[in-house]
Design a protein around this motif. Structure first.
Motif, PDB file in Angstrom:
ATOM      1  N   ALA A   1      41.439  42.375  42.765  1.00 60.32           N
ATOM      2  CA  ALA A   1      41.741  41.822  41.422  1.00 60.32           C
ATOM      3  C   ALA A   1      40.967  41.886  40.352  1.00 60.32           C
ATOM      4  N   SER A   2      39.477  41.807  40.705  1.00 59.36           N
ATOM      5  CA  SER A   2      38.383  41.762  39.902  1.00 59.36           C
ATOM      6  C   SER A   2      38.406  43.227  39.210  1.00 59.36           C
ATOM      7  N   ARG A   3      39.198  44.592  39.427  1.00 59.62           N
ATOM      8  CA  ARG A   3      39.653  46.170  39.352  1.00 59.62           C
ATOM      9  C   ARG A   3      40.795  45.746  37.938  1.00 59.62           C
ATOM     10  N   VAL A   4      41.635  44.906  37.407  1.00 58.09           N
ATOM     11  CA  VAL A   4      42.224  44.271  36.911  1.00 58.09           C
ATOM     12  C   VAL A   4      42.212  43.359  35.907  1.00 58.09           C
ATOM     13  N   GLY A   5      41.061  42.800  35.572  1.00 57.37           N
ATOM     14  CA  GLY A   5      40.839  41.827  34.788  1.00 57.37           C
ATOM     15  C   GLY A   5      38.973  41.373  34.578  1.00 57.37           C
ATOM     16  N   GLU A   6      38.774  40.075  34.428  1.00 55.59           N
ATOM     17  CA  GLU A   6      37.038  39.481  34.217  1.00 55.59           C
ATOM     18  C   GLU A   6      37.119  39.177  36.176  1.00 55.59           C
ATOM     19  N   ALA A   7      35.480  39.787  36.723  1.00 52.54           N
ATOM     20  CA  ALA A   7      34.814  39.577  37.971  1.00 52.54           C
ATOM     21  C   ALA A   7      35.223  38.488  38.374  1.00 52.54           C
ATOM     22  N   ILE A   8      35.646  37.599  39.562  1.00 53.48           N
ATOM     23  CA  ILE A   8      36.093  36.745  40.136  1.00 53.48           C
ATOM     24  C   ILE A   8      34.974  36.355  39.679  1.00 53.48           C
ATOM     25  N   ARG A   9      34.819  34.681  39.791  1.00 56.45           N
ATOM     26  CA  ARG A   9      34.000  33.544  40.119  1.00 56.45           C
ATOM     27  C   ARG A   9      34.395  32.713  40.965  1.00 56.45           C
ATOM     28  N   ARG A  10      35.825  32.226  41.128  1.00 57.54           N
ATOM     29  CA  ARG A  10      35.709  30.561  42.190  1.00 57.54           C
ATOM     30  C   ARG A  10      37.384  31.620  42.572  1.00 57.54           C
TER      31      ARG A  10
ATOM     32  N   GLN B   1      46.907  36.961  34.784  1.00 59.46           N
ATOM     33  CA  GLN B   1      46.762  38.249  34.058  1.00 59.46           C
ATOM     34  C   GLN B   1      47.622  38.148  32.632  1.00 59.46           C
ATOM     35  N   GLN B   2      47.048  38.294  30.983  1.00 52.16           N
ATOM     36  CA  GLN B   2      47.201  38.190  29.973  1.00 52.16           C
ATOM     37  C   GLN B   2      48.252  36.793  30.407  1.00 52.16           C
ATOM     38  N   LYS B   3      47.273  35.596  30.454  1.00 58.09           N
ATOM     39  CA  LYS B   3      47.714  34.077  31.117  1.00 58.09           C
ATOM     40  C   LYS B   3      48.795  33.969  31.257  1.00 58.09           C
ATOM     41  N   GLU B   4      49.369  34.836  32.269  1.00 51.65           N
ATOM     42  CA  GLU B   4      51.083  34.909  33.520  1.00 51.65           C
ATOM     43  C   GLU B   4      50.035  35.073  34.992  1.00 51.65           C
ATOM     44  N   VAL B   5      50.378  34.604  35.437  1.00 54.90           N
ATOM     45  CA  VAL B   5      50.024  34.624  37.137  1.00 54.90           C
ATOM     46  C   VAL B   5      50.824  35.650  37.556  1.00 54.90           C
ATOM     47  N   VAL B   6      49.576  36.052  38.600  1.00 54.31           N
ATOM     48  CA  VAL B   6      50.291  37.377  39.015  1.00 54.31           C
ATOM     49  C   VAL B   6      50.316  37.270  40.596  1.00 54.31           C
ATOM     50  N   LEU B   7      51.144  37.509  41.607  1.00 54.90           N
ATOM     51  CA  LEU B   7      51.125  37.435  42.838  1.00 54.90           C
ATOM     52  C   LEU B   7      51.136  38.753  43.652  1.00 54.90           C
ATOM     53  N   THR B   8      50.418  38.481  44.879  1.00 56.86           N
ATOM     54  CA  THR B   8      50.007  40.165  45.270  1.00 56.86           C
ATOM     55  C   THR B   8      51.609  40.573  45.417  1.00 56.86           C
ATOM     56  N   PRO B   9      51.352  41.756  46.277  1.00 59.27           N
ATOM     57  CA  PRO B   9      52.048  42.312  47.535  1.00 59.27           C
ATOM     58  C   PRO B   9      51.966  41.716  49.102  1.00 59.27           C
ATOM     59  N   PRO B  10      52.539  40.671  49.805  1.00 58.85           N
ATOM     60  CA  PRO B  10      51.867  40.470  50.986  1.00 58.85           C
ATOM     61  C   PRO B  10      51.666  41.738  51.170  1.00 58.85           C
ATOM     62  N   VAL B  11      50.545  41.074  52.323  1.00 62.74           N
ATOM     63  CA  VAL B  11      49.769  42.542  53.472  1.00 62.74           C
ATOM     64  C   VAL B  11      50.186  41.804  55.217  1.00 62.74           C
ATOM     65  N   ALA B  12      50.273  42.604  55.779  1.00 61.54           N
ATOM     66  CA  ALA B  12      49.244  41.734  57.353  1.00 61.54           C
ATOM     67  C   ALA B  12      48.325  41.745  57.680  1.00 61.54           C
ATOM     68  N   VAL B  13      48.444  39.989  58.351  1.00 67.38           N
ATOM     69  CA  VAL B  13      47.211  39.516  58.984  1.00 67.38           C
ATOM     70  C   VAL B  13      46.880  40.484  59.825  1.00 67.38           C
ATOM     71  N   PRO B  14      45.015  40.940  59.839  1.00 66.29           N
ATOM     72  CA  PRO B  14      44.868  41.395  60.166  1.00 66.29           C
ATOM     73  C   PRO B  14      44.620  40.639  61.773  1.00 66.29           C
ATOM     74  N   ALA B  15      44.019  41.536  63.067  1.00 65.89           N
ATOM     75  CA  ALA B  15      44.310  41.099  64.605  1.00 65.89           C
ATOM     76  C   ALA B  15      43.113  40.163  64.804  1.00 65.89           C
TER      77      ALA B  15
END
Length: 293
Positions: free
Chosen positions: A48-57, A18-32
């Motif tokens: 992640a797509s909502r805060v920038g361009e569409a995800i390519r890979r 995001q604006q050339k900075e790496v953003v780490l998302t908060p952790p969420v529990a692993v599903p069962a």
């Protein structure tokens, strides 16, 4: 835009620019369950797509053995075993997905933004619930024919030890799980974190337990360095914060058991720590296969 995802034993996390900075998302529990995991990973992509361009890979870090398309074996999340996770996510999201082990991606992260920058060869030893590792030769991360290159936990140092189908020798004797097993025998019982804390304070019993794990690991590190002759050895994983306790014993093992040419190989702590696999997953999405061999 590119996205890195980390599936660990306890949590899911994402990384994107995001604006050339790496953003780490908060952790969420692993599903069962597997279906719930697919949904949770898809949600990470959508958010992640909502805060920038569409995800390519997307690059995905897996806490076990996998190929670029398929999960082979993850002891902590058995519902992943044999699943075509990359293709299932691609079908659901319509984007390219690649998988790699957390240790291999941790090393890729260190090459990109950590302590292995400007190196052409490196070895990473990841100490966590088990022991894992990764290798870089000629500027490329070694993936292996079955995706398991660098699986240091399966190195056997005692042929008299009965084999365990689920755990390698180093997993049993030099990991956080090994410390946990020893800690349960103490009175009162102690967790690995408590053992490390008391060892740092000079408590003799806990210092001995840490040193015993480090001594076994030091022999393995000496063998790894002797076979591959890396420019640098990196100590990573959840016990990165205990590097100050492990390092003297690891260096002693390298001096005592390593070949003459590798005894002075630099041994350093991971610069990215627990975030290394996530940075590596993002970098893998950016590069696709150009860093792998």
């Amino acid at each position: 835009m590119y996205l890195g995802l980390e599936v660990s034993e306890q949590a899911l996390r994402g990384a994107y620019f995001q604006q050339k900075e790496v953003v780490l998302t908060p952790p969420v529990a692993v599903p069962a369950s597997y279906e719930e995991l697919l949904e949770a990973l898809a949600q990470q992509v959508q958010e992640a797509s909502r805060v920038g361009e569409a995800i390519r890979r997307v690059g995905v870090s897996i806490p076990g053995n996998c190929t670029e398309r398929r999960v082979v074996w993850v002891p902590s999340l058995p519902y992943l075993n044999g699943r075509d996770l990359a293709d299932d996510l691609r079908t659901r999201l319509g984007i390219t997905v690649m998988l790699a082990s957390d240790a291999q991606l941790a090393l890729l992260g260190e090459v990109w933004r950590g302590t292995a920058r400007d190196r052409q060869s490196a070895a990473l030893v990841s100490v966590g619930t088990g022991i894992n590792g990764a290798l870089m030769l000629g500027g490329r991360i070694v993936h292996g024919a079955h995706g398991s290159a660098g699986a240091l936990g399966w190195l056997v140092l005692d042929r008299q030890q009965a084999p365990d189908a689920e755990h390698g020798y180093l997993d049993l004797y030099a990991s956080a799980s090994a410390l946990a097993s020893q800690g349960r025998l103490l009175d009162p019982p102690l967790s690995p974190e408590e053992i490390i804390g008391r060892a740092r304070e000079g408590q003799a019993t806990c210092a001995k337990l840490v040193n015993e794990c480090a001594a076994v690991l030091g022999i393995a590190v000496a063998g790894l360095a002797s076979v591959f002759d890396p420019e640098v050895l990196i100590f990573g994983g959840v016990l990165t914060g205990a590097f100050d306790l492990f390092a003297p014993v690891l260096r002693e093992g390298l001096l005592r058991y390593g070949s003459p040419s590798v005894r002075q190989t630099p041994l350093v702590a991971s610069q990215l720590g627990a975030d290394a696999p996530l940075y590596g997953a993002l970098r893998a999405a950016m590069l696709l296969q150009s860093m792998w061999v």
